[in-house]
Scaffold this active site. Structure first.
Site, mmCIF file in Angstrom:
data_model
loop_
_atom_site.group_PDB
_atom_site.id
_atom_site.type_symbol
_atom_site.label_atom_id
_atom_site.label_comp_id
_atom_site.label_asym_id
_atom_site.label_seq_id
_atom_site.Cartn_x
_atom_site.Cartn_y
_atom_site.Cartn_z
ATOM 1 N N HIS A 236 0.852 -1.183 0.000
ATOM 2 C CA HIS A 236 0.000 0.000 0.000
ATOM 3 C C HIS A 236 0.882 1.225 0.000
ATOM 4 O O HIS A 236 1.939 1.227 0.623
ATOM 5 C CB HIS A 236 -0.904 -0.004 1.252
ATOM 6 C CG HIS A 236 -2.070 0.900 1.128
ATOM 7 N ND1 HIS A 236 -1.997 2.244 1.423
ATOM 8 C CD2 HIS A 236 -3.348 0.658 0.733
ATOM 9 C CE1 HIS A 236 -3.182 2.781 1.218
ATOM 10 N NE2 HIS A 236 -4.019 1.850 0.782
ATOM 11 N N ASP B 136 -7.940 -5.474 0.169
ATOM 12 C CA ASP B 136 -8.411 -6.290 -0.947
ATOM 13 C C ASP B 136 -8.013 -7.760 -0.841
ATOM 14 O O ASP B 136 -8.534 -8.586 -1.573
ATOM 15 C CB ASP B 136 -7.875 -5.720 -2.273
ATOM 16 C CG ASP B 136 -8.600 -4.450 -2.647
ATOM 17 O OD1 ASP B 136 -9.767 -4.306 -2.248
ATOM 18 O OD2 ASP B 136 -8.003 -3.599 -3.331
HETATM 19 N N1 ACO Z 1 3.974 -7.730 -4.373
HETATM 20 C C1 ACO Z 1 5.310 -7.786 -4.515
HETATM 21 N N2 ACO Z 1 6.123 -6.721 -4.430
HETATM 22 C C2 ACO Z 1 5.545 -5.542 -4.182
HETATM 23 C C3 ACO Z 1 4.151 -5.410 -4.000
HETATM 24 C C4 ACO Z 1 3.364 -6.561 -4.096
HETATM 25 N N3 ACO Z 1 2.054 -6.506 -3.953
HETATM 26 N N4 ACO Z 1 3.869 -4.115 -3.761
HETATM 27 C C5 ACO Z 1 5.025 -3.455 -3.796
HETATM 28 N N5 ACO Z 1 6.042 -4.318 -4.052
HETATM 29 C C6 ACO Z 1 7.474 -3.990 -4.143
HETATM 30 C C7 ACO Z 1 7.807 -3.382 -5.490
HETATM 31 O O1 ACO Z 1 8.142 -4.357 -6.444
HETATM 32 C C8 ACO Z 1 8.972 -2.484 -5.123
HETATM 33 O O2 ACO Z 1 10.117 -3.296 -4.991
HETATM 34 P P1 ACO Z 1 11.585 -2.737 -5.376
HETATM 35 O O3 ACO Z 1 11.818 -1.604 -4.437
HETATM 36 O O4 ACO Z 1 12.466 -3.894 -5.169
HETATM 37 O O5 ACO Z 1 11.481 -2.280 -6.808
HETATM 38 C C9 ACO Z 1 8.614 -1.981 -3.738
HETATM 39 O O6 ACO Z 1 7.748 -2.964 -3.186
HETATM 40 C C10 ACO Z 1 7.903 -0.644 -3.741
HETATM 41 O O7 ACO Z 1 6.849 -0.703 -4.698
HETATM 42 P P2 ACO Z 1 6.139 0.603 -5.281
HETATM 43 O O8 ACO Z 1 5.274 0.197 -6.429
HETATM 44 O O9 ACO Z 1 7.139 1.667 -5.533
HETATM 45 O O10 ACO Z 1 5.300 1.055 -4.035
HETATM 46 P P3 ACO Z 1 3.958 1.856 -4.053
HETATM 47 O O11 ACO Z 1 3.838 2.482 -2.744
HETATM 48 O O12 ACO Z 1 3.869 2.736 -5.245
HETATM 49 O O13 ACO Z 1 2.927 0.640 -4.268
HETATM 50 C C11 ACO Z 1 0.912 -0.435 -4.629
HETATM 51 C C12 ACO Z 1 1.647 0.621 -3.823
HETATM 52 C C13 ACO Z 1 0.742 0.069 -6.071
HETATM 53 C C14 ACO Z 1 -0.469 -0.646 -4.010
HETATM 54 C C15 ACO Z 1 1.706 -1.762 -4.646
HETATM 55 O O14 ACO Z 1 1.958 -2.200 -3.323
HETATM 56 C C16 ACO Z 1 1.030 -2.855 -5.447
HETATM 57 O O15 ACO Z 1 1.173 -2.882 -6.671
HETATM 58 N N6 ACO Z 1 0.237 -3.765 -4.778
HETATM 59 C C17 ACO Z 1 -0.515 -4.775 -5.452
HETATM 60 C C18 ACO Z 1 -1.853 -4.212 -5.942
HETATM 61 C C19 ACO Z 1 -2.813 -3.983 -4.806
HETATM 62 O O16 ACO Z 1 -3.020 -4.814 -3.940
HETATM 63 N N7 ACO Z 1 -3.463 -2.814 -4.861
HETATM 64 C C20 ACO Z 1 -4.510 -2.461 -3.894
HETATM 65 C C21 ACO Z 1 -4.037 -1.365 -2.987
HETATM 66 S S1 ACO Z 1 -5.313 -1.011 -1.791
HETATM 67 C C22 ACO Z 1 -6.489 -0.212 -2.704
HETATM 68 O O17 ACO Z 1 -6.209 0.456 -3.659
HETATM 69 C C23 ACO Z 1 -7.858 -0.347 -2.276
#
Ligand code: ACO
Length: 383
Positions: A262, A320
């Site tokens: 998140h 979620d």
């Molecule tokens: N699975 C695996 N790795 C992840 C995940 C995940 N779900 N989420 C983040 N990471 C990792 C990324 O690969 C990244 O790794 P790195 O630093 O080695 O490159 C690091 O964590 C940071 O990721 P970002 O995308 O920069 O973090 P951000 O804060 O932008 O991400 C997000 C937030 C988009 C929600 C992300 O966690 C994600 O894609 N999650 C999966 C989708 C999801 O569940 N969305 C629902 C969110 S809740 C809602 O909207 C109601």
């Protein structure tokens, strides 16, 4: 040439306004709507009252509650043309596309859609709150070639949604589960869809346009669409014993595990904890084999992800992740998860429109230009 500014990709960490609607404490995993903790609202309130609270900034008196719920009940029905469009779209389009289109159509039935007076704005939001569950339920019915079930005004808001979807009046536990999901999804500060709603509202476009923009934004799997994607993953895992192998391989392949991580919560999302608790309670109510299997997979995936990425990267389950198995307790098809999110989040989106219009400012961020300038134009036949 001026110096390159700091660019906040994804507007991360940028404050766009003041708000008194909700507070997300990402470090400690806490959430409040209008100052009330999500735990207290989930255990003591109901969606009607929560949506009133979000929209008006305080809990209703008994009389205000009755007037408000009367409006919500009376406005649940859909115009025939909207039902017809849902019937045409539902078998071929994703329910979020149907939701976006049908919600947008509702502007046709508003004789004064551009009226932005406070009471007129709230009134439009109440109308949308009343009708979005009906759109979701009708879509679910038509997808399965079943007949439209009109709303039952004797039932509460979320119970009626389940009734319109299944044709059965839910028992007390089922009613509690669906209402919980409506409460938990009602509001979450300036996330992507709420920001999208505000961008549209800031141009002084109407409420329908703003909510429609929010629906489009919520659809994506990085945002609201993660609930459906997470359940799809659990189904792809199939057997609980495959969970660890599946997740390890997905992470090695740099895939994201939907329902984890998140932008704001760097610890356990408090909403996910609540969903998980109710899901575990549902195990005491003779759940189907499918639900037992999904819960086993979910708990094993959660353990692996938290052990691997919880402390190191702050990646924990979000709302979620457990939502899908809980919706399956209620027999709801995965395609409808995000439309249910819309039906609930309309209350948060609407509350933000009301708040933002109080002190409106056109949203217009800037980009740092990295292209060329004064490029000589070459006529087409000389390229
Ligand atoms: N699975 C695996 N790795 C992840 C995940 C995940 N779900 N989420 C983040 N990471 C990792 C990324 O690969 C990244 O790794 P790195 O630093 O080695 O490159 C690091 O964590 C940071 O990721 P970002 O995308 O920069 O973090 P951000 O804060 O932008 O991400 C997000 C937030 C988009 C929600 C992300 O966690 C994600 O894609 N999650 C999966 C989708 C999801 O569940 N969305 C629902 C969110 S809740 C809602 O909207 C109601």
């Amino acid at each position: 040439m001026s110096e390159k500014p700091v660019i906040n990709y994804g507007l991360e960490g940028i404050y766009v306004d003041e708000s008194s609607i909700s507070k997300v404490d990402g470090q400690n995993g806490r959430l409040w709507y209008r100052g009330y903790s999500i735990e207290s609202l989930a255990s003591q309130s109901n969606f009607e009252e929560v949506s009133y609270l979000l929209l008006n900034g305080r809990l209703p008196s008994k009389q205000e509650y009755e007037e408000y719920t009367k409006k919500l009940r009376e406005r649940r029905g859909l115009p025939k043309e909207v039902i017809d469009v849902i019937r045409v779209m539902a078998p071929v389009s994703h329910p979020m596309d149907v939701m976006r289109t049908a919600t947008s159509m509702l502007v046709m039935y508003d004789s004064d859609p551009n009226n932005r007076d406070l009471e007129a704005t709230k009134d439009k939001i109440i109308t949308l709150l009343a009708k979005t569950p009906t759109i979701a339920a009708a879509t679910g019915r038509f997808r399965e070639e079943k007949k439209y079930i009109p709303p039952d005004i004797s039932l509460g808001h979320s119970e009626n949604f389940l009734y319109m979807l299944s044709g059965k009046k839910p028992n007390e536990f089922e009613g509690k589960l669906i209402d919980l999901m409506f409460i938990l999804h009602a509001e979450h500060s300036t996330n992507a869809s709420t920001f999208s709603v505000l961008v549209t509202a800031s141009t002084l476009a109407d409420v329908y346009a703003a909510i429609t923009a929010g629906i489009g934004t919520l659809k994506g799997p990085l945002h609201g669409g993660a609930d459906e994607a997470a359940l799809n993953m659990m189904n792809a895992i199939g057997n609980p014993d495959n969970t660890e192998k599946y997740i390890e391989e997905a992470l090695e392949g740099k895939q994201r595990i939907m329902g984890f991580g998140h932008r704001v919560y760097k610890t356990y999302d408090p909403r996910a904890k609540l969903v998980r608790n109710y899901l575990e309670e549902s195990l005491t109510k003779e759940p189907s084999d499918e639900v037992r299997r999904l819960l086993q997979i979910a708990l094993r995936a959660e353990k692996l992800m938290v052990d691997k990425l919880g402390a190191t990267k702050g990646i924990w389950p979000n709302v979620d992740f457990f939502a899908g198995p809980l919706y399956r307790v209620l027999g709801i098809d995965s395609h409808l998860f995000t439309p249910i999110f819309v039906a609930s989040r309309t209350s948060g989106w609407g509350s933000h429109i009301v708040e933002y219009w109080h002190n409106n400012k056109l949203v217009r961020p800037v980009e740092w230009y990295v292209g060329s300038l004064d490029t000589p134009y070459v006529p087409m036949d000389m390229r």
